[in-house]
Design an enzyme around this catalytic site. Sequence first.
Site, mmCIF file in Angstrom:
data_model
loop_
_atom_site.group_PDB
_atom_site.id
_atom_site.type_symbol
_atom_site.label_atom_id
_atom_site.label_comp_id
_atom_site.label_asym_id
_atom_site.label_seq_id
_atom_site.Cartn_x
_atom_site.Cartn_y
_atom_site.Cartn_z
ATOM 1 N N SER A 131 1.140 -1.295 0.095
ATOM 2 C CA SER A 131 0.093 -0.150 0.161
ATOM 3 C C SER A 131 1.049 1.067 0.255
ATOM 4 O O SER A 131 1.380 1.021 0.734
ATOM 5 C CB SER A 131 -1.135 -0.547 1.408
ATOM 6 O OG SER A 131 -1.786 1.273 1.188
ATOM 7 N N SER A 165 4.720 3.722 2.918
ATOM 8 C CA SER A 165 4.024 2.742 2.055
ATOM 9 C C SER A 165 4.302 1.309 3.403
ATOM 10 O O SER A 165 4.915 1.317 4.290
ATOM 11 C CB SER A 165 4.853 2.337 0.764
ATOM 12 O OG SER A 165 4.377 1.804 0.688
ATOM 13 N N LYS A 166 3.931 0.481 3.034
ATOM 14 C CA LYS A 166 3.447 -0.690 4.024
ATOM 15 C C LYS A 166 3.149 -1.766 2.836
ATOM 16 O O LYS A 166 2.395 -1.477 2.099
ATOM 17 C CB LYS A 166 2.563 -0.548 4.929
ATOM 18 C CG LYS A 166 2.948 -1.616 6.335
ATOM 19 C CD LYS A 166 3.929 -0.706 7.204
ATOM 20 C CE LYS A 166 4.678 -1.973 8.488
ATOM 21 N NZ LYS A 166 5.538 -1.158 9.115
ATOM 22 N N GLY A 167 3.391 -3.108 3.239
ATOM 23 C CA GLY A 167 3.654 -4.793 2.269
ATOM 24 C C GLY A 167 3.097 -5.047 3.840
ATOM 25 O O GLY A 167 3.680 -5.686 4.702
ATOM 26 N N ASP A 227 9.563 -5.777 8.757
ATOM 27 C CA ASP A 227 8.347 -5.922 10.360
ATOM 28 C C ASP A 227 8.073 -7.439 11.022
ATOM 29 O O ASP A 227 8.752 -8.247 10.883
ATOM 30 C CB ASP A 227 7.369 -4.891 9.281
ATOM 31 C CG ASP A 227 5.546 -4.567 10.189
ATOM 32 O OD1 ASP A 227 6.609 -3.738 10.912
ATOM 33 O OD2 ASP A 227 4.897 -4.940 10.601
#
Length: 476
Positions: free
Chosen positions: A61, A106-108, A149
């Site tokens: 995202s 952002s992040k995944g 993460d």
Amino acid sequence: MSVKNEPTFRESVDLMFNRAVSLMDLPPGLEEKIRVCNATYTVRFGVRLRGHIQTFTGYRSVHSEHMEPVKGGIRYANSVNQDEVEALAALMTYKCALVEAPFGGSKGGLCIDPREYDEHELEQITRRFAYELAKRDLIHPSQNVPAPDMGTGEREMAWIADQYARMNTTDINAKACVTGKPLNAGGIAGRVEATGRGVQYALQEFFRDARDIEQAGMQGTLDGKTVVVQGLGNVGYHAAKFLSEEDGCKIVGVIERDGAITNDDGINIENLREWIIKHGGVKGYPDGSYTENGAAVLETECDILVPAAMEGVINLSNAERIKAPLIIEAANGPVTAGADEILRKKGTVIIPDMYANAGGVTVSYFEWVKNLSHIRFGRMQRRQEEARHQLVVDQLEELSKAMGNSWTLTPDFKQKYLRGAGELELVRSGLDDTMRIAYQSMRETWHEREDVQDLRTAAYLVSIGKVASSYRAKGL
Ligand code: NAD
């Protein structure tokens, strides 16, 4: 984790955002532009494992591209979903702005329990996921730079970097496509410890100001404070280790997946960590009492509560019973919007996630800069610095001799003074500086504005202000 009648994680982040924005004077259009998530890409891909094809679902995202590249970790957990990834991406935008790391958010995430696969299988899955993202520039040194993460670490980052390099053989900056890599694959000293180290620096800065200590109804310094930590993974382990070994804190409780260990005399973090690695949980650890209902230990009497595992653990169901006067959100989103409201009314001071765990992205920023400059920090200056210090020491010793050796430099002073800073020292210094400055910007807003009653609102105000200026500068 979510409780009935509570907003989702993303709604919680939005509620907290809205509370801060209501105190600002932003045009409504810009407010919405900052709040919404720009895009979320969902990918489903198959990998042949154990004789048949398994399909995996992953997300990346992008919340805000007011600065590029955008930055944010990749999480491996069964619970990963679009809502969570978008909430975490939004937090990344605010976090980067707050600590002045020049990135958008952002992040995944990948829906997978990494413990169910062996190393070779995880490598196949990770490389395939990385391929899908890199193909769409969702992994790229100048556009989108992931990091570790929950459930991922150096090993996965090394696979991602290698996968990107294989697909972009002429990109001289390929290593900068991801951070959190091992040192031998383009990583930086101090990245693994960075988030936990940042939590330590944040608490040190908190205890430097009498007003903040008083606000939490506390006294004194970090020395002797009792601490409960939830999650002894990367972030929780390092935070607990540094706080107990360097600042004199006593870790009286550690909560893990399978329960909690408590000990009023303090828990030795190294020993407990070794036990967890060997036995897969805290159960049976001999130096403390075991409780199966780990979450109940969040409600223990202690000075500082460090949730460092996952989101939503302090919620409407338990907020009222939380006794710690100071909570530092080492994890992302551990306190729901509803719980935040209750705790604020009780006078609990919360050092918010977007600041408290920003150590990771700060050192990731240093790693990215190192990769782009293709040189280790300190390589050019270190010996020159040592030589100049040696000159001073030699002169002082000459002077001492001339004065009949009436005074001398202690060996300890000489050792410390003569040592030039290597990469680890420079990274820690840069991180400490970043954590102090960011905290001071929140503190100023917290104490100087009458309409700001908590550090979270202050953090949002500072960071939204910075994101808004970036958008304005672009003419939006
Ligand atoms: P990790 O996977 O290394 O550790 C998580 C730990 O929490 C593990 O030890 C796990 O067993 C434990 N845990 C999981 N569920 C639990 C539960 N219900 N109760 C108690 N313990 C539980 O992950 P991490 O990298 O340390 O990340 C932890 C948190 O910190 C996440 O919210 C993550 O988004 C945030 N964070 C991590 C980084 C980083 O650099 N790794 C940076 C910023 C924020």
